[in-house]
Design a protein around this motif. Structure first.
Motif, PDB file in Angstrom:
ATOM      1  N   GLY A 164       0.879  -1.042  -0.009  1.00  0.00           N
ATOM      2  CA  GLY A 164      -0.094   0.010   0.116  1.00  0.00           C
ATOM      3  C   GLY A 164       0.869   1.237   0.010  1.00  0.00           C
ATOM      4  N   LEU A 165       1.867   1.282   0.726  1.00  0.00           N
ATOM      5  CA  LEU A 165       2.860   2.553   0.866  1.00  0.00           C
ATOM      6  C   LEU A 165       3.464   2.480  -0.425  1.00  0.00           C
ATOM      7  CD1 LEU A 165       4.265   2.236   4.364  1.00  0.00           C
ATOM      8  CD2 LEU A 165       2.728   3.737   3.853  1.00  0.00           C
ATOM      9  N   PHE A 166       4.278   1.765  -0.906  1.00  0.00           N
ATOM     10  CA  PHE A 166       4.737   1.676  -1.942  1.00  0.00           C
ATOM     11  C   PHE A 166       4.009   2.085  -3.130  1.00  0.00           C
ATOM     12  CE2 PHE A 166       7.376  -0.597  -5.631  1.00  0.00           C
ATOM     13  CZ  PHE A 166       8.206   0.403  -5.471  1.00  0.00           C
ATOM     14  N   TRP A 167       2.724   1.396  -3.440  1.00  0.00           N
ATOM     15  CA  TRP A 167       1.874   1.843  -4.383  1.00  0.00           C
ATOM     16  C   TRP A 167       1.633   3.355  -4.569  1.00  0.00           C
ATOM     17  CZ3 TRP A 167      -1.933  -1.530  -7.509  1.00  0.00           C
ATOM     18  CH2 TRP A 167      -1.427  -2.712  -7.934  1.00  0.00           C
ATOM     19  N   LYS A 168       1.313   3.843  -3.364  1.00  0.00           N
ATOM     20  CA  LYS A 168       0.866   5.339  -3.217  1.00  0.00           C
ATOM     21  C   LYS A 168       2.059   6.021  -3.612  1.00  0.00           C
ATOM     22  CE  LYS A 168      -2.116   5.184   0.779  1.00  0.00           C
ATOM     23  NZ  LYS A 168      -2.322   5.526   2.034  1.00  0.00           N
ATOM     24  N   ASP A 169       3.557   5.826  -3.439  1.00  0.00           N
ATOM     25  CA  ASP A 169       4.521   6.776  -3.821  1.00  0.00           C
ATOM     26  C   ASP A 169       4.604   6.552  -5.356  1.00  0.00           C
ATOM     27  OD1 ASP A 169       5.248   7.360  -1.287  1.00  0.00           O
ATOM     28  OD2 ASP A 169       6.798   5.837  -1.005  1.00  0.00           O
ATOM     29  N   ILE A 170       4.348   5.071  -5.852  1.00  0.00           N
ATOM     30  CA  ILE A 170       4.593   5.005  -7.266  1.00  0.00           C
ATOM     31  C   ILE A 170       3.365   5.815  -8.191  1.00  0.00           C
ATOM     32  CG2 ILE A 170       4.356   3.324  -9.410  1.00  0.00           C
ATOM     33  CD1 ILE A 170       5.411   1.264  -7.223  1.00  0.00           C
ATOM     34  N   GLU A 171       2.055   5.830  -7.479  1.00  0.00           N
ATOM     35  CA  GLU A 171       1.215   6.348  -8.540  1.00  0.00           C
ATOM     36  C   GLU A 171       1.075   7.973  -8.174  1.00  0.00           C
ATOM     37  OE1 GLU A 171      -2.380   4.725  -6.228  1.00  0.00           O
ATOM     38  OE2 GLU A 171      -2.629   3.243  -7.779  1.00  0.00           O
ATOM     39  N   ALA A 172       1.707   8.378  -6.967  1.00  0.00           N
ATOM     40  CA  ALA A 172       2.162   9.894  -6.952  1.00  0.00           C
ATOM     41  C   ALA A 172       3.122  10.251  -7.816  1.00  0.00           C
ATOM     42  CB  ALA A 172       2.709  10.110  -5.685  1.00  0.00           C
ATOM     43  N   LEU A 173       4.072   9.669  -8.191  1.00  0.00           N
ATOM     44  CA  LEU A 173       4.997   9.839  -9.428  1.00  0.00           C
ATOM     45  C   LEU A 173       4.302   9.884 -10.763  1.00  0.00           C
ATOM     46  CD1 LEU A 173       8.042  10.376  -9.531  1.00  0.00           C
ATOM     47  CD2 LEU A 173       8.372   7.751 -10.155  1.00  0.00           C
TER      48      LEU A 173
END
Length: 185
Positions: A164-173
């Motif tokens: 969940g944390l990693f996906w949020k960072d990627i989606e923000a990018l």
């Protein structure tokens, strides 16, 4: 609905960590409507098949050694120079550290896909993810965006990826890349 098994990495092996992070990046990007572009991989496979055919011809040619000397010399000359050189040229000039090439999303106004690349240097915990245009000279290409963060933010002490944390960072990018640039007056 069955839950997905958590992704676990060996925290002492940076290749294992990078592999899991790269797989997750590919999942996120493709889930956002980007279709993977496998043309470059197909070209590499075709060149590899040519290299194998050359080796098979050299091995199983119908004449024995003293008679097929010229043919063997030709196969040996073809193997490293045109075949391997072309293969390495593609890897070093086009692929570099890319983990994913995409087409533009269906229905978008952009005419270029993405090149997603990552780096995790040896003996470092800093993971760098970069999103750039597949055709940087295109008029619809945006500026490349990237982030560098410690992998310790996404893994538990047992080596389980907190997706969940990693996906949020990627989606923000991805959102940062696809955002329209502000026009100056």
């Amino acid at each position: 609905m069955a839950s997905k098994a958590p992704k676990k990495a060996n925290l002492l092996d940076h290749h294992s960590i990078k592999h899991i992070l790269d797989e997750s990046v590919s999942e996120v990007v493709t889930s956002r409507g980007y279709v993977e572009d496998v043309r470059l991989s197909n070209v590499r496979l075709f060149i590899g098949a040519i290299i194998i055919v050359i080796a098979l011809f050299a091995q199983f040619y119908k004449k024995k050694f003293p008679e097929n000397r010229d043919f063997l010399i030709a196969c040996i000359a073809l193997y490293p120079f045109p075949a391997i050189s072309l293969y390495c040229l593609i890897i070093y000039t086009k692929e570099k550290s890319a983990i994913l090439f995409t087409y533009p999303p269906v229905g978008s106004f952009t005419s270029t896909g993405l090149v997603v690349s990552s780096k995790l240097p040896r003996f470092s915990d800093m993971y760098t993810l970069t999103i750039a245009s597949a055709d940087p000279k295109s008029i619809s290409a945006n500026e490349p965006v990237h982030f560098t963060k410690s992998v310790t933010e996404w893994f538990t002490k047992d080596g389980i990826l907190v997706e969940g944390l990693f996906w949020k960072d990627i989606e923000a990018l991805i959102v940062q890349y696809t955002k329209e640039p502000k026009k100056s007056k």
